[in-house]
Design a protein around this motif. Structure first.
Motif, PDB file in Angstrom:
ATOM      1  N   ALA A  60       0.762  -1.071   0.095  1.00  0.00           N
ATOM      2  CA  ALA A  60       0.153   0.006   0.187  1.00  0.00           C
ATOM      3  C   ALA A  60       1.061   1.473  -0.139  1.00  0.00           C
ATOM      4  CB  ALA A  60      -0.718  -0.057   1.200  1.00  0.00           C
ATOM      5  N   VAL A  61       1.134   1.588  -1.376  1.00  0.00           N
ATOM      6  CA  VAL A  61       2.167   2.766  -1.070  1.00  0.00           C
ATOM      7  C   VAL A  61       1.286   3.992  -1.212  1.00  0.00           C
ATOM      8  CG1 VAL A  61       3.943   3.751  -2.543  1.00  0.00           C
ATOM      9  CG2 VAL A  61       4.003   1.690  -2.228  1.00  0.00           C
ATOM     10  N   SER A  62       2.133   4.647  -0.449  1.00  0.00           N
ATOM     11  CA  SER A  62       1.266   6.185  -0.195  1.00  0.00           C
ATOM     12  C   SER A  62       1.812   7.298  -1.070  1.00  0.00           C
ATOM     13  CB  SER A  62       0.377   6.490   0.675  1.00  0.00           C
ATOM     14  OG  SER A  62       0.016   8.134   1.138  1.00  0.00           O
ATOM     15  N   SER A  63       2.075   8.429  -1.479  1.00  0.00           N
ATOM     16  CA  SER A  63       2.880   9.337  -1.710  1.00  0.00           C
ATOM     17  C   SER A  63       3.534  10.127  -0.438  1.00  0.00           C
ATOM     18  CB  SER A  63       2.274  10.191  -2.641  1.00  0.00           C
ATOM     19  OG  SER A  63       0.567  11.166  -2.322  1.00  0.00           O
ATOM     20  N   ARG A  64       1.939   9.993   0.752  1.00  0.00           N
ATOM     21  CA  ARG A  64       2.887  10.753   2.130  1.00  0.00           C
ATOM     22  C   ARG A  64       4.161   9.709   2.726  1.00  0.00           C
ATOM     23  NH1 ARG A  64      -2.187  10.661   5.251  1.00  0.00           N
ATOM     24  NH2 ARG A  64      -0.893  12.468   7.194  1.00  0.00           N
ATOM     25  N   ILE A  65       4.357   8.662   2.504  1.00  0.00           N
ATOM     26  CA  ILE A  65       5.720   8.154   2.616  1.00  0.00           C
ATOM     27  C   ILE A  65       6.730   8.381   2.187  1.00  0.00           C
ATOM     28  CG2 ILE A  65       3.938   6.059   3.667  1.00  0.00           C
ATOM     29  CD1 ILE A  65       5.933   4.676   1.062  1.00  0.00           C
ATOM     30  N   GLN A  66       7.180   9.324   1.223  1.00  0.00           N
ATOM     31  CA  GLN A  66       7.645  10.227   1.142  1.00  0.00           C
ATOM     32  C   GLN A  66       8.733  11.102   1.365  1.00  0.00           C
ATOM     33  OE1 GLN A  66       7.675  11.436  -4.065  1.00  0.00           O
ATOM     34  NE2 GLN A  66       5.536  11.603  -2.686  1.00  0.00           N
ATOM     35  N   TYR A  67       9.947  11.482   1.652  1.00  0.00           N
ATOM     36  CA  TYR A  67      10.608  12.382   2.481  1.00  0.00           C
ATOM     37  C   TYR A  67       9.998  13.670   1.703  1.00  0.00           C
ATOM     38  CZ  TYR A  67      15.267  10.177   4.004  1.00  0.00           C
ATOM     39  OH  TYR A  67      15.914   9.479   4.252  1.00  0.00           O
ATOM     40  N   THR A  68      10.032  14.778   3.043  1.00  0.00           N
ATOM     41  CA  THR A  68       9.458  15.697   2.742  1.00  0.00           C
ATOM     42  C   THR A  68      10.537  16.605   3.176  1.00  0.00           C
ATOM     43  OG1 THR A  68       9.298  16.146   5.262  1.00  0.00           O
ATOM     44  CG2 THR A  68       7.483  15.189   3.782  1.00  0.00           C
ATOM     45  N   SER A  69       9.788  17.569   2.381  1.00  0.00           N
ATOM     46  CA  SER A  69      11.934  18.836   2.309  1.00  0.00           C
ATOM     47  C   SER A  69      12.357  19.326   3.935  1.00  0.00           C
ATOM     48  CB  SER A  69      11.465  20.646   2.037  1.00  0.00           C
ATOM     49  OG  SER A  69      10.302  20.775   2.651  1.00  0.00           O
ATOM     50  N   ALA A  70      11.598  19.576   4.718  1.00  0.00           N
ATOM     51  CA  ALA A  70      11.625  19.616   6.351  1.00  0.00           C
ATOM     52  C   ALA A  70      12.956  18.168   6.648  1.00  0.00           C
ATOM     53  CB  ALA A  70      10.380  19.514   7.204  1.00  0.00           C
ATOM     54  N   SER A  71      12.159  16.561   6.460  1.00  0.00           N
ATOM     55  CA  SER A  71      12.798  15.549   6.527  1.00  0.00           C
ATOM     56  C   SER A  71      13.922  15.301   6.380  1.00  0.00           C
ATOM     57  CB  SER A  71      11.633  14.568   6.953  1.00  0.00           C
ATOM     58  OG  SER A  71      11.669  13.994   5.268  1.00  0.00           O
ATOM     59  N   PHE A  72      14.316  15.962   4.732  1.00  0.00           N
ATOM     60  CA  PHE A  72      14.841  16.041   3.794  1.00  0.00           C
ATOM     61  C   PHE A  72      16.518  16.286   5.155  1.00  0.00           C
ATOM     62  CE2 PHE A  72      18.144  16.016   0.856  1.00  0.00           C
ATOM     63  CZ  PHE A  72      18.044  14.685  -0.204  1.00  0.00           C
ATOM     64  N   ALA A  73      15.744  17.535   4.931  1.00  0.00           N
ATOM     65  CA  ALA A  73      17.008  18.720   5.423  1.00  0.00           C
ATOM     66  C   ALA A  73      17.426  18.777   6.674  1.00  0.00           C
ATOM     67  CB  ALA A  73      16.884  19.911   5.129  1.00  0.00           C
ATOM     68  N   ARG A  74      16.884  17.360   7.532  1.00  0.00           N
ATOM     69  CA  ARG A  74      16.499  17.905   8.822  1.00  0.00           C
ATOM     70  C   ARG A  74      17.840  17.135   9.962  1.00  0.00           C
ATOM     71  NH1 ARG A  74      12.762  12.978  13.006  1.00  0.00           N
ATOM     72  NH2 ARG A  74      14.123  13.755  14.770  1.00  0.00           N
ATOM     73  N   MET A  75      18.743  15.990   9.436  1.00  0.00           N
ATOM     74  CA  MET A  75      20.208  15.870   9.689  1.00  0.00           C
ATOM     75  C   MET A  75      20.909  17.054   9.821  1.00  0.00           C
ATOM     76  SD  MET A  75      21.939  12.500   8.766  1.00  0.00           S
ATOM     77  CE  MET A  75      22.839  13.843   7.959  1.00  0.00           C
ATOM     78  N   ILE A  76      21.000  17.394   8.810  1.00  0.00           N
ATOM     79  CA  ILE A  76      21.867  18.533   8.466  1.00  0.00           C
ATOM     80  C   ILE A  76      21.328  19.794   9.399  1.00  0.00           C
ATOM     81  CG2 ILE A  76      23.032  20.583   6.824  1.00  0.00           C
ATOM     82  CD1 ILE A  76      22.972  18.258   5.245  1.00  0.00           C
ATOM     83  N   VAL A  77      20.135  20.101   9.514  1.00  0.00           N
ATOM     84  CA  VAL A  77      19.269  21.850  10.150  1.00  0.00           C
ATOM     85  C   VAL A  77      19.720  20.816  11.762  1.00  0.00           C
ATOM     86  CG1 VAL A  77      17.514  22.862  10.284  1.00  0.00           C
ATOM     87  CG2 VAL A  77      17.790  22.472   8.592  1.00  0.00           C
ATOM     88  N   GLU A  78      19.685  20.115  12.157  1.00  0.00           N
ATOM     89  CA  GLU A  78      19.745  19.654  13.670  1.00  0.00           C
ATOM     90  C   GLU A  78      21.017  20.022  14.089  1.00  0.00           C
ATOM     91  OE1 GLU A  78      16.838  16.458  15.724  1.00  0.00           O
ATOM     92  OE2 GLU A  78      15.407  17.566  14.827  1.00  0.00           O
ATOM     93  N   LEU A  79      21.562  19.626  13.533  1.00  0.00           N
ATOM     94  CA  LEU A  79      22.992  20.004  13.726  1.00  0.00           C
ATOM     95  C   LEU A  79      23.674  20.833  13.555  1.00  0.00           C
ATOM     96  CD1 LEU A  79      25.453  17.254  13.126  1.00  0.00           C
ATOM     97  CD2 LEU A  79      26.117  18.623  11.222  1.00  0.00           C
ATOM     98  N   MET A  80      22.787  21.821  13.000  1.00  0.00           N
ATOM     99  CA  MET A  80      23.238  23.590  13.363  1.00  0.00           C
ATOM    100  C   MET A  80      22.609  23.962  13.972  1.00  0.00           C
ATOM    101  SD  MET A  80      25.654  23.607  11.081  1.00  0.00           S
ATOM    102  CE  MET A  80      26.628  22.588   9.403  1.00  0.00           C
TER     103      MET A  80
END
Lengths: 575, 216
Positions: A477-497
């Motif tokens: 059951a693939v939903s388009s909502r399981i994709q990375y969002t722009s926030a989750s993509f950048a989260r690692m770097i942003v939380e680092l900084m």
């Protein structure tokens, strides 16, 4: 190499004289290309608006303020107005100071003047304050992320590609006029460039809106240009002409390059918005399938802005890197420290830009659509008049990247002009040699990949390949909502900084085996806006409110103040 | 005839001070009329007792306009907008007089340093005219009714009139007449405007506060 046109008439406080020299030639080249492309693009982009309002003499204002009914747009205009007035104030001070020292308003006369050190330093600082606001240096950049996304796409392209470069041009002109700058000016410019570049790209990473993200990237690129100018200034003040020419040349080439690829990216973003009526990255997705041409051109722009070989961004950043490495060899210890910091931060900027554009391209063009995007059913949906300018700009990006020799005349002309030297021509080969090698190696790498792809084709032959959903990963059951969002993509770097980024996150905690609905909202706030300008605004509001309390609620008090003032004047004049 | 001018000057200041301390509007108008009447006498004493035709003309016109017509218009206004007394003076009696005294002192002090082109009839004319101007200003400051503002304004004009008389030789009569006419028209217009305001808002207080219940 200078052409001067003097008008036969005089304007008040001066004369009409236009001059073409190697410095403004560079800027004019960028302006001509980008303005032409944007103009063509505009005919397609504004087609939906045609016929709604008459396009008469006020067309320009109408286009620029097309969305003036939106409060955000009005606010953007207001912020820009204030910022630009503050900048102009500093510029007035600077020009008056310089004119006073030189005895004339004429740049030629000023350029022949030997300014005292104090005047030179003050003029430099005022230029940084005045032109810095226009260029968008940190921390005075806050108008930029508001103003650029507010305009229509091709106007954003002009604002980002050209308008902020006028700040850079101003700084260049002042650097050219004032030859006797103290030694610390180069370091200041370098530091300003590093801070603007790093913070610009970090803020960009945290943005969720396409054009706002691109606007923050403009700050990053302005930072890179400032690093180049700083290197050039260091070379000039330490009498290393080679270094000066490399720094100034790299900065000038980056001016042109940024105009090209940022214009391209904004036009691409415009096409996306034109098609989907949304610039929110989390509403988009999978556009590479429906808009293949736009996706391709946007990719070209993204590769250029990340400074990857084969594209133009690499060439200018290479020149600046080369300058910084030369600085390691030829400058005194403090210059070595500054240059190594510059190298590190330039590398970091490049890496972060790459992360940021992986995010943009991945979220917007790859994957599946996140919302129902209403399209008119045509395969591309972007008119030819919008694709053509993008194609031109992409071709120019590629051209400069592949054949950098073709622009060296223009760029190093400007560089030597700014460096006040002519000793460069001898060692041109030392720069172009390595550059050509890198380009060749990149081409080789590309050929290798292409070969592998062909090999794969050859081996697979006619075997049918199963086609799966992009992010299915074995799920049913693939939903388009399981994709990375722009926030989750950048989260690692942003939380680092997050210590320097003002990263805020609300909600998003899920508990239990079968969690219910949860909401999560994250945003990155501009530190200089939140910590300098908003408190400043609040303070000034507070003061005005205090004044407002003692403000006169009776006409009689006004009269009394007039009376007191009258008495004061009488006593003062008659004493 | 300098003693007479001195007396009138002192009277003008005294009446201005009285006006500043008076809170009843009717009383204020009367005081203003008296002050204007005395000031109207000044031209008669100007040239050592020899009364020329133009002195007489200035004197008569001044008296008729400022001691007669202007107060009449103001009284007419009062009848139409039906209010007799100042409701809420900003300054009390003592404070008003104190302020007035300070202003008079300031006026005398300033006039010491002031140099005029011509020779004055009396050394009191300059400080007294300044004091009258400042006191008129003060009246405008301390009153909240529109009519009293007009009165303060008129007192200022009286001060200017006294000042102008001290320079009588250098000031052509037509100009003084023109000013008088302007003042009269101004008062007239103000009366009409006040009347309109009254009809619109039923109040002529010039402060921003709404009247409380029971206040006019």
């Amino acid at each position: 190499m200078e052409k001067i046109f003097r008008g036969p008439w005089t304007v008040p406080f001066g004369e009409c004289s236009l001059r073409l020299d190697p410095l403004n030639l560079v800027f004019l080249a960028a302006i001509v290309v980008l303005v032409l492309s944007s103009a063509i693009y505009g005919t397609g982009y504004l087609r939906p608006y045609r016929g709604k309002k008459p396009l008469g003499i006020h067309a320009f204002f109408y286009l620029v303020f097309m969305a003036a009914e939106k409060p955000a747009v009005r606010q953007a205009g207001f912020i820009y107005l204030i910022a630009s007035h503050c900048a102009t104030f500093f510029l007035f001070l600077m020009f008056f100071l310089m004119a006073h020292a030189a005895g004339s308003m004429d740049f030629d006369v000023m350029a022949r003047t030997d300014f005292p050190q104090a005047v030179a330093a003050l003029a430099f600082l005022l230029a940084l304050a005045g032109f810095g606001v226009k260029a968008g240096f940190l921390p005075t950049h806050i108008w930029l992320p508001y103003a650029h996304p507010a305009a229509p796409a091709h106007i954003s392209a002009l604002l980002s590609g050209i308008a902020i470069k006028m700040g850079i041009y101003g700084i260049c002109r002042v650097l050219w006029i004032v030859k006797t700058l103290p030694g610390w000016c180069g370091y200041t410019l370098l530091a300003l460039g590093i801070v603007s570049g790093l913070m610009g790209v970090l803020y960009a990473l945290g943005q969720h809106e396409l054009k706002r993200l691109l606007a923050y990237h403009s700050i990053e690129n302005i930072g890179i240009i400032a690093v180049g100018l700083g290197v050039g200034l260091l070379g000039r003040s330490h009498q290393v002409p080679f270094l000066a020419v490399l720094g100034f040349g790299g900065a000038l080439l980056h001016v042109v390059n940024h105009a090209l690829f940022k214009g391209l990216l904004f036009l691409g973003a415009g096409s996306v918005i034109h098609r989907t009526h949304s610039g929110e990255m989390d509403h988009l997705g999978g556009l590479a399938k429906t808009m293949p041409w736009t996706a391709g051109f946007f990719l070209a722009g993204a590769l250029s802005i990340c400074g990857l070989p084969l594209f133009n961004g690499f060439v200018s950043e290479f020149l600046i890197y080369f300058g910084l490495f030369t600085g390691l060899r030829e400058l005194p210890p403090e210059g070595v420290v500054a240059c190594s910091l510059g190298i590190l931060s330039l590398a970091l900027m490049g890496a972060l830009a790459l992360a940021c554009f992986s995010k943009v391209y991945g979220i917007v063009f790859l994957g599946k659509p996140r919302t129902d995007i209403k399209t008119d059913g045509t395969p591309e949906g972007t008119p030819f008049s919008m694709l053509l300018p993008m194609a031109i700009l992409a071709a120019l990006c590629l051209w400069i990247g592949l054949v950098p020799q073709s622009v060296t005349g223009l760029i190093f002309g400007g560089g030597t002009y700014l460096a006040h030297t002519d000793a460069f021509a001898v060692r041109l080969g030392t720069v172009l040699g390595p550059l050509a090698t890198v380009v060749r190696m990149a081409l080789l790498f590309l050929a290798l990949i292409l070969g592998l792809v062909l090999l794969r084709r050859l081996f697979l032959g006619t075997k049918p390949l199963p086609v799966r959903e992009t992010w299915s990963c074995g799920f049913v059951a693939v939903s388009s909502r399981i994709q990375y969002t722009s926030a989750s993509f950048a989260r690692m770097i942003v939380e680092l900084m997050k210590n320097i980024l003002l990263f805020r996150r609300r909600g998003g905690q899920v508990t239990g085996v079968f969690p219910g609905k949860a909401h999560m909202k994250s945003s990155v706030h501009d530190a200089s806006e939140e910590m300098i300008f908003r408190p400043g605004l609040a303070l000034s509001n507070e003061i005005s409110k205090k004044l407002g309390h003692s403000r006169i609620r009776y006409t009689q008090l006004y009269l009394m103040y007039i009376l007191l003032f009258l008495v004061f004047l009488l006593i003062w004049k008659l004493k | 005839m300098t003693p007479w001018i001195d007396v009138i000057c002192i009277l003008a200041v005294f009446l201005s001070l009285t006006l500043l301390a008076t809170h009843r509007i009717v009383g204020m108008i009367k005081i203003f009329a008296v002050q204007s009447f005395f000031l109207g006498l000044v031209p008669l004493f100007l040239h050592g007792g020899i009364i020329a035709g133009r002195d007489l003309a200035v004197s008569l016109v001044t008296m008729v306009l400022k001691a007669g017509l202007v107060p009449a218009v103001l009284f007419w206004e009062l009848r139409h907008i039906s209010m007799r007394s100042e409701v809420r003076p900003i300054l009390g009696l003592g404070a008003s007089i104190l302020c007035g005294a300070v202003l008079i002192a300031v006026a005398f002090w300033i006039s010491l340093a002031m140099k005029l082109p011509g020779k004055l009839e009396s050394s009191l004319v300059l400080p007294c005219s300044l004091a009258t101007i400042l006191l008129g200003f003060m009246t405008m400051v301390t009153r909240t009714r529109a009519v009293t503002q007009v009165l303060g304004y008129m007192v200022i004009e009286n001060g200017i009139f006294l000042f102008a008389l001290s320079l009588f030789d250098t000031m052509p009569v037509p100009i003084e007449m023109g000013i008088l006419l302007d003042i009269f028209v101004a008062v007239f217009v103000m009366a009409i405007v006040l009347n309109h305001i009254n009809e619109e808002f039923e109040r002529t207080r010039s402060t921003g506060r709404r009247p409380r219940w029971g206040e006019s």
